[in-house]
Design an enzyme around this catalytic site. Structure first.
Site, PDB file in Angstrom:
ATOM      1  N   GLU A 209       1.008   0.032   1.926  1.00  0.00           N
ATOM      2  CA  GLU A 209       3.187  -0.099   2.371  1.00  0.00           C
ATOM      3  C   GLU A 209       2.765   0.719   3.844  1.00  0.00           C
ATOM      4  O   GLU A 209       2.160   1.638   4.098  1.00  0.00           O
ATOM      5  CB  GLU A 209       3.268   0.329   1.230  1.00  0.00           C
ATOM      6  CG  GLU A 209       3.356  -0.439  -0.003  1.00  0.00           C
ATOM      7  CD  GLU A 209       3.807   0.820  -1.257  1.00  0.00           C
ATOM      8  OE1 GLU A 209       3.995   0.245  -2.703  1.00  0.00           O
ATOM      9  OE2 GLU A 209       3.118   2.452  -1.154  1.00  0.00           O
ATOM     10  N   LYS A 211       4.023   3.473   5.447  1.00  0.00           N
ATOM     11  CA  LYS A 211       4.088   5.958   5.343  1.00  0.00           C
ATOM     12  C   LYS A 211       4.870   5.585   6.431  1.00  0.00           C
ATOM     13  O   LYS A 211       5.133   5.796   7.686  1.00  0.00           O
ATOM     14  CB  LYS A 211       2.768   6.120   6.130  1.00  0.00           C
ATOM     15  CG  LYS A 211       2.377   7.646   5.700  1.00  0.00           C
ATOM     16  CD  LYS A 211       2.098   8.402   5.750  1.00  0.00           C
ATOM     17  CE  LYS A 211       1.861   9.683   5.067  1.00  0.00           C
ATOM     18  NZ  LYS A 211       4.135  10.324   5.719  1.00  0.00           N
ATOM     19  N   ARG A 216      10.815  12.684   0.996  1.00  0.00           N
ATOM     20  CA  ARG A 216      10.801  12.192  -0.277  1.00  0.00           C
ATOM     21  C   ARG A 216      11.517  12.223  -1.193  1.00  0.00           C
ATOM     22  O   ARG A 216      11.864  13.122  -1.255  1.00  0.00           O
ATOM     23  CB  ARG A 216       9.529  12.657  -1.131  1.00  0.00           C
ATOM     24  CG  ARG A 216       8.379  12.892  -2.469  1.00  0.00           C
ATOM     25  CD  ARG A 216       7.820  11.484  -1.711  1.00  0.00           C
ATOM     26  NE  ARG A 216       7.060  11.073  -3.364  1.00  0.00           N
ATOM     27  CZ  ARG A 216       5.555  11.380  -3.503  1.00  0.00           C
ATOM     28  NH1 ARG A 216       4.815  11.812  -2.449  1.00  0.00           N
ATOM     29  NH2 ARG A 216       5.374  10.604  -4.325  1.00  0.00           N
ATOM     30  N   ARG A 231      10.969  16.336  -3.161  1.00  0.00           N
ATOM     31  CA  ARG A 231       9.391  16.663  -3.527  1.00  0.00           C
ATOM     32  C   ARG A 231       8.983  17.784  -4.323  1.00  0.00           C
ATOM     33  O   ARG A 231       7.560  17.951  -5.046  1.00  0.00           O
ATOM     34  CB  ARG A 231       8.357  16.157  -2.045  1.00  0.00           C
ATOM     35  CG  ARG A 231       8.635  17.260  -1.441  1.00  0.00           C
ATOM     36  CD  ARG A 231       7.488  17.268  -0.197  1.00  0.00           C
ATOM     37  NE  ARG A 231       6.109  17.588  -0.962  1.00  0.00           N
ATOM     38  CZ  ARG A 231       5.175  17.138  -0.115  1.00  0.00           C
ATOM     39  NH1 ARG A 231       5.076  15.540   0.405  1.00  0.00           N
ATOM     40  NH2 ARG A 231       3.875  17.235  -0.695  1.00  0.00           N
ATOM     41  N   GLU A 260      10.970   7.304  -0.770  1.00  0.00           N
ATOM     42  CA  GLU A 260      11.608   8.466   0.370  1.00  0.00           C
ATOM     43  C   GLU A 260      12.618   7.764   0.836  1.00  0.00           C
ATOM     44  O   GLU A 260      13.190   6.703   0.635  1.00  0.00           O
ATOM     45  CB  GLU A 260      10.488   7.616   1.477  1.00  0.00           C
ATOM     46  CG  GLU A 260       9.236   7.634   1.299  1.00  0.00           C
ATOM     47  CD  GLU A 260       9.086   9.106   2.155  1.00  0.00           C
ATOM     48  OE1 GLU A 260       9.308   9.708   2.435  1.00  0.00           O
ATOM     49  OE2 GLU A 260       7.696   9.857   1.781  1.00  0.00           O
ATOM     50  N   PHE A 295       8.906   2.976  -3.575  1.00  0.00           N
ATOM     51  CA  PHE A 295       7.697   3.040  -4.157  1.00  0.00           C
ATOM     52  C   PHE A 295       7.380   2.356  -5.326  1.00  0.00           C
ATOM     53  O   PHE A 295       5.863   2.310  -5.420  1.00  0.00           O
ATOM     54  CB  PHE A 295       6.970   3.617  -2.542  1.00  0.00           C
ATOM     55  CG  PHE A 295       6.512   4.897  -2.840  1.00  0.00           C
ATOM     56  CD1 PHE A 295       5.926   5.643  -3.745  1.00  0.00           C
ATOM     57  CD2 PHE A 295       7.232   5.190  -1.595  1.00  0.00           C
ATOM     58  CE1 PHE A 295       6.001   6.865  -3.646  1.00  0.00           C
ATOM     59  CE2 PHE A 295       7.669   7.046  -1.145  1.00  0.00           C
ATOM     60  CZ  PHE A 295       7.106   7.277  -2.323  1.00  0.00           C
ATOM     61  N   ARG A 367      -4.173  14.821  -4.893  1.00  0.00           N
ATOM     62  CA  ARG A 367      -4.722  14.313  -3.596  1.00  0.00           C
ATOM     63  C   ARG A 367      -5.969  13.148  -3.540  1.00  0.00           C
ATOM     64  O   ARG A 367      -7.226  13.320  -3.315  1.00  0.00           O
ATOM     65  CB  ARG A 367      -5.047  15.421  -2.972  1.00  0.00           C
ATOM     66  CG  ARG A 367      -2.979  15.677  -2.554  1.00  0.00           C
ATOM     67  CD  ARG A 367      -3.520  17.145  -1.294  1.00  0.00           C
ATOM     68  NE  ARG A 367      -1.618  17.410  -0.777  1.00  0.00           N
ATOM     69  CZ  ARG A 367      -1.037  16.419  -0.349  1.00  0.00           C
ATOM     70  NH1 ARG A 367      -1.447  16.058   0.543  1.00  0.00           N
ATOM     71  NH2 ARG A 367      -0.086  17.935  -0.026  1.00  0.00           N
ATOM     72  N   LYS A 373      -3.973   7.971   2.373  1.00  0.00           N
ATOM     73  CA  LYS A 373      -2.841   7.493   3.893  1.00  0.00           C
ATOM     74  C   LYS A 373      -3.353   7.593   4.935  1.00  0.00           C
ATOM     75  O   LYS A 373      -4.497   8.255   5.705  1.00  0.00           O
ATOM     76  CB  LYS A 373      -1.869   8.411   3.868  1.00  0.00           C
ATOM     77  CG  LYS A 373      -2.647  10.319   3.916  1.00  0.00           C
ATOM     78  CD  LYS A 373      -1.647  11.338   3.988  1.00  0.00           C
ATOM     79  CE  LYS A 373      -1.910  12.440   3.987  1.00  0.00           C
ATOM     80  NZ  LYS A 373      -0.794  13.446   3.426  1.00  0.00           N
TER      81      LYS A 373
END
Length: 510
Positions: A209, A211, A216, A231, A260, A295, A367, A373
């Site tokens: 997708e 970025k 966010r 976020r 986003e 997303f 993470r 990303k």
């Protein structure tokens, strides 16, 4: 529980670099905290349970009260007083807050006064970051409480204090009681940097997708009742009425969407990030409309999807919002298709792509490798530690930034470099006005700051260096933008910086 017990534990946590020792010290304290466990967790995490209490930094540092000789102040008494301070308002409220705080500080010993001052000014950095606290909560619980149960409950509750209280009073059963609740934001899942598109695609079947260069958002819909969060879980519903109207009109009854939002120019390209963020604090009629792209869908029409694989959540997302509002991308692409998505994203002015494992569940704050990303240029989110006064045409402006990476074990940020590149005249003027409000001290050439501001830095790489304490230095660093949507706890770690050293990836695999 006496406040001195918390102060002693805080000092012992700050004095060690060992994550295990930090966890053991905090867990021992939590086991003794009784009905004050939630408050104790808040204090060790670096903030009062009330959040901001309405007393500014100047008021707090201006308090001059002789300390008590013996520790008698309880955690409950501190919490009660801070609660009174937080709700004080109206005429004479400043004087009333000062009187309450003077009474509190007068009952505190010298060590307790120093602890309270750091707690209330946001300076309490003893190394009890979120990950350490979660491990300590798991360690303090009974045999039914594990790290996975604690982390999942924290994702759904959004509050360390509530998670700790449940773990220590009700064990795994109480933690399992946390579910996704409409109108209560959950902590967002995060992506980690990937070395290359090919490497990220090797994880298996995935979605690729765009970025986006946006902010966010998390959206909760319950009929016509819509809430929008950042976020950091701050509610901004009142500042984004166009997003509320759009979500309210969706063909679903209930939904929790992750995505986003960004401002676009007339050609459909993203406007500067700062323009998008300016809307989040807006209190007047909007002039710059925002466009959302979603997303993920973690709840739809009565069904929670947090534990469902991404392939199911993706299908639910398309049902909930329709193709036009789904972030551009390709499901299960070939290598050639994935490269085209990346090329298209860059051509349209976006940052790159995110590659996501279609079998992955939604895991807040992780993470890991489930979301990667991919950007053509390395960027890091770092903390501003200080700024030097400029020379030449920058005389009179705070210019050269001292940059720090987050210590994953909770210590102070680790300096990894300096830069004055990429600073526009507008940013120079802003820094010179803003930085003194975060000042701890200054010398002849620099203003030193409390670690509050996060800045996105582009760089060409990292090299080994003995100049900085982290043993690494940034190469050709330049400022991209400030990140008001991020806290210092969201900054990249010193480990992430070191991972950019030449050969680091290969060494890790070896």
């Amino acid at each position: 529980m006496l406040l001195c017990d918390v102060v002693t534990t805080s000092a012992s946590v700050a004095a060690t670099r060992s994550r295990l020792a930090k966890v053991e010290a905090i867990a021992g304290l939590l086991r003794r905290a009784g009905d004050q466990v939630g408050t104790v967790v808040s204090y060790l995490a670096g903030a009062p349970a009330q959040g901001r209490i309405g007393a500014g930094w100047r008021t707090l540092v201006g308090l001059s009260v002789p300390p008590a000789q013996e520790p008698t102040l309880t955690v409950a008494a501190v919490d009660t007083t801070l609660g009174e301070v937080a709700v004080t308002s109206g005429k004479g409220s400043a004087a009333r807050r000062t009187t309450l705080l003077e009474g509190l500080f007068g009952a505190a010993t010298a060590d307790e006064q120093r602890f309270l001052l750091r707690l209330l000014t946001g300076e309490l950095r003893q190394g009890a970051l979120e990950g350490v606290m979660l491990d300590a909560i798991a360690a303090a619980g009974d045999d039914t409480v594990g790290k996975q149960e604690v982390r999942r409950a924290f994702m759904l509750s959004g509050r360390l204090a509530d998670t700790a209280t449940a773990a220590l009073t009700g064990g795994a059963a109480a933690l399992a009681g946390f579910g996704l609740t409409l109108g209560r934001p959950i902590r967002p899942m995060l992506a980690s940097p990937g070395e290359s598109l090919a490497e990220a695609l090797a994880m298996g079947e995935c979605v690729v997708e765009y970025k986006l260069d946006g902010a966010r958002i998390q959206v909760h819909k319950d009929g016509d009742d819509v809430h929008v969060y950042t976020r950091t879980l701050r509610e901004i519903t009142g500042a984004v009425p166009e997003l509320v109207d759009l979500v309210r009109a969706l063909d679903c009854r209930t939904a929790v969407l992750d995505g986003e939002t960004l401002a676009l120019d007339d050609g459909g390209r993203p406007r500067p990030f700062q323009e998008t963020m300016s809307r989040f604090g807006a209190t007047v009629e909007r002039e710059l409309p925002l466009h959302p792209y979603f997303f993920d869908c973690v709840h739809l029409d009565g069904t929670d999807l947090v534990d469902a694989p991404l392939r199911e959540r993706n299908a639910a997302l398309h049902r909930a919002v329709g193709d036009a509002l789904v972030i551009p991308g390709v499901l299960a692409p070939t290598g050639e298709q994935a490269e085209q998505v990346l090329a298209d994203a860059l051509e349209r002015g976006h940052e790159g792509v995110v590659v996501k494992d279609l079998d992955s569940a939604y895991q807040a704050g992780r993470r890991g490798k489930a979301w990667r990303k991919i950007k053509p240029v390395h960027t890091l989110d770092l903390v501003v530690l200080a700024a030097e006064w400029g020379h030449g045409r920058r005389t009179g402006y705070l210019s050269n930034l001292h940059l720090g990476a987050r210590d994953p074990d909770g210590g102070p940020p680790v300096m990894v470099g300096k830069t004055f590149k990429g600073l526009t005249d507008e940013l120079l003027a802003w820094q010179t006005t803003e930085f003194p409000t975060h000042e701890t001290h200054r010398d002849d050439w620099a203003v030193h700051l409390r670690p509050r501001l996060v800045v996105e830095i582009a760089l060409d790489g990292v090299q080994v260096s003995t100049r900085y304490p982290g043993g690494v230095a940034l190469r050709f660093a330049r400022v991209v933008r400030y990140r008001p949507d991020k806290q210092p706890a969201d900054a990249d770690t010193i480990d992430a910086v070191r991972a950019l050293l030449p050969g680091a990836e290969a060494a890790g695999r070896g």
